[in-house]
Design a protein around this motif. Sequence first.
Motif, PDB file in Angstrom:
ATOM      1  N   GLN A   1       0.864  -1.141  -0.064  1.00  0.00           N
ATOM      2  CA  GLN A   1      -0.031  -0.068  -0.062  1.00  0.00           C
ATOM      3  C   GLN A   1       0.831   1.460  -0.002  1.00  0.00           C
ATOM      4  N   ALA A   2       1.931   1.267   0.716  1.00  0.00           N
ATOM      5  CA  ALA A   2       2.896   2.498   0.840  1.00  0.00           C
ATOM      6  C   ALA A   2       3.451   2.505  -0.592  1.00  0.00           C
ATOM      7  N   ARG A   3       3.882   1.453  -1.228  1.00  0.00           N
ATOM      8  CA  ARG A   3       4.260   1.707  -2.587  1.00  0.00           C
ATOM      9  C   ARG A   3       3.460   2.078  -3.655  1.00  0.00           C
ATOM     10  N   ARG A   4       2.083   1.594  -3.439  1.00  0.00           N
ATOM     11  CA  ARG A   4       1.234   2.204  -4.440  1.00  0.00           C
ATOM     12  C   ARG A   4       1.050   3.562  -4.029  1.00  0.00           C
ATOM     13  N   ALA A   5       0.850   4.055  -2.788  1.00  0.00           N
ATOM     14  CA  ALA A   5       0.623   5.613  -2.502  1.00  0.00           C
ATOM     15  C   ALA A   5       1.908   6.288  -3.070  1.00  0.00           C
ATOM     16  N   ARG A   6       3.091   5.726  -2.832  1.00  0.00           N
ATOM     17  CA  ARG A   6       4.143   6.455  -3.430  1.00  0.00           C
ATOM     18  C   ARG A   6       4.280   6.563  -4.824  1.00  0.00           C
ATOM     19  N   ARG A   7       3.747   5.496  -5.508  1.00  0.00           N
ATOM     20  CA  ARG A   7       3.758   5.653  -7.019  1.00  0.00           C
ATOM     21  C   ARG A   7       2.888   6.717  -7.656  1.00  0.00           C
ATOM     22  N   GLY A   8       1.622   6.568  -6.805  1.00  0.00           N
ATOM     23  CA  GLY A   8       0.447   7.615  -7.126  1.00  0.00           C
ATOM     24  C   GLY A   8       1.245   8.962  -7.034  1.00  0.00           C
ATOM     25  N   LYS A   9       1.637   9.556  -6.034  1.00  0.00           N
ATOM     26  CA  LYS A   9       2.241  10.676  -5.979  1.00  0.00           C
ATOM     27  C   LYS A   9       3.252  11.078  -7.028  1.00  0.00           C
TER      28      LYS A   9
END
Length: 65
Positions: A51-59
């Motif tokens: 989830q943290a990786r997905r959030a970072r990719r989204g940013k």
Amino acid sequence: MESFQAMLHMGGYGGYVWPAYGVGAAVLALVLVLSLSAARKAEAELEVLQQARRARRGKDSETEE
């Protein structure tokens, strides 16, 4: 019924053999419980990291636009 009692008695060694089987079964059950617990914990940690990786990719994709 006689053969069942003979099996339990095990030629006089039943008092040693059956507790050894019990301890072995308890150890195997404990290993199973601890392994399943560790697997669940690892899966939960993996989900948090994903989830943290997905959030970072989204940013990152928002800043590129």
